[in-house]
Scaffold this motif. Structure first.
Motif, PDB file in Angstrom:
ATOM      1  N   LYS A 285      39.249  30.069  42.717  1.00 14.77           N
ATOM      2  CA  LYS A 285      40.428  29.216  42.601  1.00 14.77           C
ATOM      3  C   LYS A 285      41.277  29.703  41.433  1.00 14.77           C
ATOM      4  CE  LYS A 285      37.464  25.224  43.680  1.00 14.77           C
ATOM      5  NZ  LYS A 285      36.952  23.953  43.139  1.00 14.77           N
ATOM      6  N   PRO A 286      42.576  29.342  41.422  1.00 14.88           N
ATOM      7  CA  PRO A 286      43.393  29.637  40.247  1.00 14.88           C
ATOM      8  C   PRO A 286      42.807  28.926  39.019  1.00 14.88           C
ATOM      9  CG  PRO A 286      44.736  28.898  42.107  1.00 14.88           C
ATOM     10  CD  PRO A 286      43.311  28.640  42.468  1.00 14.88           C
ATOM     11  N   PRO A 287      42.964  29.463  37.819  1.00 18.63           N
ATOM     12  CA  PRO A 287      43.757  30.655  37.499  1.00 18.63           C
ATOM     13  C   PRO A 287      42.995  31.967  37.610  1.00 18.63           C
ATOM     14  CG  PRO A 287      42.930  29.676  35.490  1.00 18.63           C
ATOM     15  CD  PRO A 287      42.472  28.768  36.598  1.00 18.63           C
ATOM     16  N   LEU A 288      41.690  31.914  37.965  1.00 16.65           N
ATOM     17  CA  LEU A 288      40.925  33.153  38.033  1.00 16.65           C
ATOM     18  C   LEU A 288      41.233  33.937  39.303  1.00 16.65           C
ATOM     19  CD1 LEU A 288      37.436  31.910  36.761  1.00 16.65           C
ATOM     20  CD2 LEU A 288      39.341  32.849  35.438  1.00 16.65           C
ATOM     21  N   TYR A 289      41.356  33.231  40.410  1.00 15.58           N
ATOM     22  CA  TYR A 289      41.603  33.873  41.701  1.00 15.58           C
ATOM     23  C   TYR A 289      43.077  34.239  41.798  1.00 15.58           C
ATOM     24  CZ  TYR A 289      41.236  34.591  46.760  1.00 15.58           C
ATOM     25  OH  TYR A 289      41.245  35.123  48.017  1.00 15.58           O
ATOM     26  N   SER A 290      43.368  35.498  42.122  1.00 12.84           N
ATOM     27  CA  SER A 290      44.746  35.986  42.142  1.00 12.84           C
ATOM     28  C   SER A 290      45.138  36.456  43.535  1.00 12.84           C
ATOM     29  CB  SER A 290      44.899  37.149  41.153  1.00 12.84           C
ATOM     30  OG  SER A 290      46.145  37.790  41.320  1.00 12.84           O
ATOM     31  N   LEU A 291      46.384  36.198  43.888  1.00 11.51           N
ATOM     32  CA  LEU A 291      46.937  36.692  45.139  1.00 11.51           C
ATOM     33  C   LEU A 291      48.017  37.747  44.897  1.00 11.51           C
ATOM     34  CD1 LEU A 291      47.328  33.320  47.080  1.00 11.51           C
ATOM     35  CD2 LEU A 291      45.471  34.984  47.240  1.00 11.51           C
ATOM     36  N   ALA A 292      48.036  38.336  43.700  1.00 11.60           N
ATOM     37  CA  ALA A 292      49.099  39.283  43.328  1.00 11.60           C
ATOM     38  C   ALA A 292      48.819  40.684  43.868  1.00 11.60           C
ATOM     39  CB  ALA A 292      49.250  39.306  41.808  1.00 11.60           C
ATOM     40  N   PHE A 293      48.565  40.778  45.165  1.00  8.76           N
ATOM     41  CA  PHE A 293      48.253  42.074  45.762  1.00  8.76           C
ATOM     42  C   PHE A 293      49.440  43.028  45.700  1.00  8.76           C
ATOM     43  CE2 PHE A 293      45.324  39.112  47.954  1.00  8.76           C
ATOM     44  CZ  PHE A 293      44.132  39.691  47.561  1.00  8.76           C
ATOM     45  N   ASP A 294      50.662  42.488  45.729  1.00 10.95           N
ATOM     46  CA  ASP A 294      51.840  43.350  45.675  1.00 10.95           C
ATOM     47  C   ASP A 294      51.968  44.041  44.325  1.00 10.95           C
ATOM     48  OD1 ASP A 294      52.294  40.840  44.501  1.00 10.95           O
ATOM     49  OD2 ASP A 294      54.462  40.984  44.781  1.00 10.95           O
ATOM     50  N   ARG A 295      51.340  43.488  43.286  1.00 11.95           N
ATOM     51  CA  ARG A 295      51.370  44.106  41.961  1.00 11.95           C
ATOM     52  C   ARG A 295      50.056  44.829  41.643  1.00 11.95           C
ATOM     53  NH1 ARG A 295      53.478  38.947  40.850  1.00 11.95           N
ATOM     54  NH2 ARG A 295      51.653  38.355  39.612  1.00 11.95           N
ATOM     55  N   GLY A 296      49.134  44.867  42.609  1.00  8.26           N
ATOM     56  CA  GLY A 296      47.889  45.595  42.410  1.00  8.26           C
ATOM     57  C   GLY A 296      46.817  44.812  41.700  1.00  8.26           C
ATOM     58  N   PHE A 297      46.989  43.474  41.569  1.00  4.92           N
ATOM     59  CA  PHE A 297      46.019  42.682  40.817  1.00  4.92           C
ATOM     60  C   PHE A 297      45.509  41.488  41.615  1.00  4.92           C
ATOM     61  CE2 PHE A 297      48.722  44.639  37.461  1.00  4.92           C
ATOM     62  CZ  PHE A 297      47.738  45.429  36.881  1.00  4.92           C
ATOM     63  N   GLY A 298      45.404  41.625  42.918  1.00  2.69           N
ATOM     64  CA  GLY A 298      44.820  40.564  43.721  1.00  2.69           C
ATOM     65  C   GLY A 298      43.304  40.591  43.631  1.00  2.69           C
ATOM     66  N   THR A 299      42.679  39.427  43.773  1.00  2.00           N
ATOM     67  CA  THR A 299      41.222  39.344  43.708  1.00  2.00           C
ATOM     68  C   THR A 299      40.614  39.854  45.011  1.00  2.00           C
ATOM     69  OG1 THR A 299      41.308  37.463  42.189  1.00  2.00           O
ATOM     70  CG2 THR A 299      39.241  37.818  43.386  1.00  2.00           C
ATOM     71  N   LEU A 300      39.915  40.983  44.931  1.00  8.49           N
ATOM     72  CA  LEU A 300      39.312  41.586  46.110  1.00  8.49           C
ATOM     73  C   LEU A 300      37.956  40.978  46.431  1.00  8.49           C
ATOM     74  CD1 LEU A 300      40.258  45.339  45.675  1.00  8.49           C
ATOM     75  CD2 LEU A 300      41.460  43.536  46.913  1.00  8.49           C
ATOM     76  N   TYR A 301      37.215  40.566  45.407  1.00 11.65           N
ATOM     77  CA  TYR A 301      35.931  39.903  45.641  1.00 11.65           C
ATOM     78  C   TYR A 301      35.475  39.222  44.360  1.00 11.65           C
ATOM     79  CZ  TYR A 301      33.815  43.946  43.280  1.00 11.65           C
ATOM     80  OH  TYR A 301      33.496  44.924  42.373  1.00 11.65           O
ATOM     81  N   THR A 302      34.572  38.268  44.536  1.00  9.22           N
ATOM     82  CA  THR A 302      33.839  37.650  43.435  1.00  9.22           C
ATOM     83  C   THR A 302      32.385  38.074  43.568  1.00  9.22           C
ATOM     84  OG1 THR A 302      35.319  35.743  43.345  1.00  9.22           O
ATOM     85  CG2 THR A 302      33.119  35.459  42.403  1.00  9.22           C
ATOM     86  N   ALA A 303      31.795  38.541  42.477  1.00  7.34           N
ATOM     87  CA  ALA A 303      30.384  38.954  42.488  1.00  7.34           C
ATOM     88  C   ALA A 303      29.610  38.098  41.503  1.00  7.34           C
ATOM     89  CB  ALA A 303      30.243  40.427  42.117  1.00  7.34           C
TER      90      ALA A 303
END
Length: 334
Positions: free
Chosen positions: A269-287
């Motif tokens: 969830k925000p603020p940790l989870y990011s959808l900023a894929f257009d800027r190269g910083f989207g969250t790809l996975y949580t481990a």
């Protein structure tokens, strides 16, 4: 946008590794050459650097070079010595409960990621981790219960040293405790500023602030985002919300005693989870790495992929990333 993650298991470097390298070879080498090869370390310089700083990896390195075709550029790429600059987002934290647990979000460009969870038994040491360049790791765990994970350190300086994913691989191949990992982090040069968090099976942990132009700083920080002791690259800090993410995690650790599952779910969830894929910083996975269980959970909103040394199925999972935070709300975990 969708991305397929693969789980690959191969005890020693062999046909599976060679097949993956052949698949990614063109992209790897184009990235390696993007700043030009003139003035970059030669093969002999790369080899000498590895022999000096990570001699235990040399048999693995030689085998990987052979499987990659034995070419000059392939060997230089696999050394991960003085690579091109690269930036990630990422958040990571050590849970404050009794059982050792490290949780991290990997925020990066979806078009520049291996998307391979690799289990190996190179030189007799079992390692599970998220591959980078099929030699390095951005996070992982070994069969001694040692966990390592990285975040970008928020500085633009670059220098002579190794890409930090290879340093993580080296730690997990050769170390069993946080104290041993600390000695590696203090002596192996890193080419850019990165934060490396280490956790072992006895819940001893550290976060190292690595940099190419100053000595490493070893801390007891349980949280790492995208700055070090202070914010130095202000525009990057604003774009990635590094301070806000750090504060959020520190508050959860100090003000909100909670279960493991609730802590892990907060990363979706925000603020940790990011959808900023257009800027190269989207969250790809949580481990979520569990040293005592020898287990890693890979999580996405509504989905969990569970792997361990004892039970590592070779399969795939395709993730479709949401476009809004409402769609990113995690499904209940049972």
């Amino acid at each position: 946008m969708s991305l397929t993650f693969r789980a690959i298991s191969e005890d020693e470097p062999g046909p599976k590794w060679a097949g993956l390298f052949a698949e990614y070879r063109a992209a790897y080498l184009a990235w390696w050459a993007r700043e030009g090869l003139t003035g970059r370390p030669t093969y002999l310089e790369c080899r000498r650097a590895l022999e000096t700083h990570m001699p235990e990896l040399m048999p693995i390195y030689d085998r990987l070079c052979e499987l990659a075709g034995g070419g000059d550029v392939e060997a230089r790429f696999l050394s991960v010595y003085c690579p091109p600059r690269y930036l990630t987002g990422c958040s990571q934290a050590i849970w404050s409960g009794d059982e050792p647990l490290l949780v991290r979000n990997y925020d990066y460009n979806p078009h520049a990621v291996d998307a391979v969870l690799l289990r190996t038994r190179w030189q007799g040491r079992q390692v599970i981790g998220m591959s980078d360049g099929l030699f390095g790791l951005v996070d992982g765990m070994n069969d001694a219960g040692l966990v390592a994970s990285l975040t970008f350190g928020g500085r633009q300086e670059a220098g002579t040293g190794f890409g930090v994913p290879l340093i993580l691989r080296y730690i997990l191949q050769t170390c069993t405790t946080t104290a041993e990992a600390r000695r590696v982090l203090e002596r192996v040069p890193c080419h850019m500023s990165y934060n490396v968090t280490i956790l072992d099976a006895k819940r001893r942990f550290l976060t190292a602030y690595l940099a190419p132009d100053r000595p490493p700083v070893i801390t007891r920080a349980a949280v790492a985002t995208n700055h070090q002791e202070r914010v130095e690259w202000k525009s990057h800090a604003r774009v990635t919300a590094t301070v806000e993410r750090e504060r959020f995690l520190l508050q959860r650790l100090t003000l909100h005693p909670e279960t493991q599952d609730r802590f892990v779910s907060a990363f979706l969830k925000p603020p940790l989870y990011s959808l900023a894929f257009d800027r190269g910083f989207g969250t790809l996975y949580t481990a979520a790495y569990h040293p005592l269980r020898h287990q890693v959970e890979l999580r996405w909103p509504g989905t969990m992929w569970l792997k361990s040394f004892e039970d590592f199925a070779e399969d795939t999972t395709t993730v479709t990333y949401p476009t809004t935070f409402e769609a990113a709300s995690p499904a209940p975990m049972h």
